[in-house]
Design a protein around this motif. Structure first.
Motif, PDB file in Angstrom:
ATOM      1  N   ASP A   2       0.799  -1.146   0.079  1.00 44.95           N
ATOM      2  CA  ASP A   2       0.016   0.071   0.023  1.00 44.95           C
ATOM      3  C   ASP A   2       1.164   1.332   0.046  1.00 44.95           C
ATOM      4  N   LEU A 219       0.751  -0.025 -12.201  1.00 48.12           N
ATOM      5  CA  LEU A 219       0.048  -0.677 -11.085  1.00 48.12           C
ATOM      6  C   LEU A 219      -0.811   0.402 -10.611  1.00 48.12           C
ATOM      7  N   SER A 221      -3.774   0.827  -7.741  1.00 49.86           N
ATOM      8  CA  SER A 221      -4.487   0.541  -6.384  1.00 49.86           C
ATOM      9  C   SER A 221      -5.557   1.495  -5.771  1.00 49.86           C
ATOM     10  N   GLN A 244     -11.700  -2.571  -2.621  1.00 46.12           N
ATOM     11  CA  GLN A 244     -10.528  -2.286  -3.128  1.00 46.12           C
ATOM     12  C   GLN A 244     -10.350  -2.964  -4.541  1.00 46.12           C
ATOM     13  N   GLN A 246      -7.280  -3.708  -7.594  1.00 49.51           N
ATOM     14  CA  GLN A 246      -6.030  -3.591  -8.016  1.00 49.51           C
ATOM     15  C   GLN A 246      -5.668  -4.171  -9.526  1.00 49.51           C
ATOM     16  N   TRP A 248      -2.630  -4.837 -12.313  1.00 45.25           N
ATOM     17  CA  TRP A 248      -1.217  -4.682 -12.263  1.00 45.25           C
ATOM     18  C   TRP A 248      -0.936  -5.295 -13.722  1.00 45.25           C
TER      19      TRP A 248
END
Length: 275
Positions: A2, A219, A221, A244, A246, A248
């Protein structure tokens, strides 16, 4: 891994504020280069963010626990039945420091959407108990600008240097590898919504190719969180819960077009408790 802040900071407290929290996240669509299957991970972490007369400090430590789709190393060999059910564990630590022109000079910048100029520095450190045995070390340094938004947002361009470890083959394909210096385009934000009852925060890094056959990686997030503590007991900024996400692409610089597991799109549930 994070790199996020607690949310909006009142201007009067900008030089003296602090926040600390623990957090938990869970998702089932993680990916690791070299593995074709999706991987479930539990993430438990601790974060601290604070401001002083010079700028800001941020620290985060995550413990990432994978399922058997991302197996830990085993003396008997990765294909041994005794290793089949054991998922890997990873420690990932992040430290970020900014030096703010506004804070140091006492002057306020108002250049259209820009409200501050900063020098940012960052360090990453990780260790993971897989056969690959990654030990990420990252250094980054460069300018950022603060943006006029509720809460905060900043964007910047930094120099980026990384080293890692590959336990599969001898150097130069493996062993301890120091990559070429490259760049990272970075952004962070923490924006309160609905009078602070919700918050939207996150970060994005776009890292250039760093040699050894790597390609640029991206990336993202981000999460949207609801202030459960305020709603249930009238205690704001204590207990948050939300979703959340993410993304990538070309993870660790591996080309996603040819490397299984080098692209991940991972929704998660997330809970935070602030002290």
């Amino acid at each position: 891994m994070d790199r996020r802040w607690p949310g909006s900071i009142p201007a009067a407290q900008a030089a003296t504020w602090s926040d600390a929290w623990v957090h938990f996240a869970y998702g089932t669509q993680f990916a690791e280069p070299g593995y074709r299957q999706s991987i479930a991970k539990r993430i438990v972490g601790f974060s601290y963010a604070g401001g002083d007369g010079w700028g800001t400090n941020f620290f985060n430590l995550d413990v990432l626990m994978s399922d058997a789709g991302d197996p830990e190393a085993c003396a008997a060999g990765a294909n041994s039945p005794s290793c089949a059910a054991a998922g890997a564990q990873e420690l990932y630590a992040v430290y970020r420091r900014t030096w703010s022109y506004d804070q140091i000079s006492g002057n306020t910048i108002q250049w259209g959407p820009i409200n501050d100029v900063k020098l940012a520095m960052g360090v990453d450190y990780s260790a993971k108990n897989t056969t690959f045995g990654p030990r990420v070390r990252k250094l980054r340094l460069g300018p950022m600008v603060g943006l006029n938004v509720p809460g905060f947002a900043e964007v910047g361009l930094e120099l980026y240097k990384e080293s890692n470890h590959n336990g599969f083959t001898p150097y130069p394909q493996g062993g301890d590898v120091t990559f070429n210096t490259t760049y990272v385009l970075a952004a962070d934000w923490g924006i309160p919504l609905a009078g602070g009852q919700w918050k939207w925060s996150g970060y994005v890094d776009h890292i250039g190719a760093k040699g050894f056959g790597t390609v640029p990686e991206t990336l993202l997030s981000t999460e949207v969180m609801y202030d459960v503590g305020r709603a249930l007991s009238g205690a704001p900024n204590k207990l948050w819960a939300g979703l959340q996400y993410q993304y990538w692409r070309n993870k660790f610089g591996n080309p996603s077009g040819t490397t299984p597991g080098a692209k991940a799109s991972t929704p998660m549930v997330r809970v935070e408790y602030h002290f």
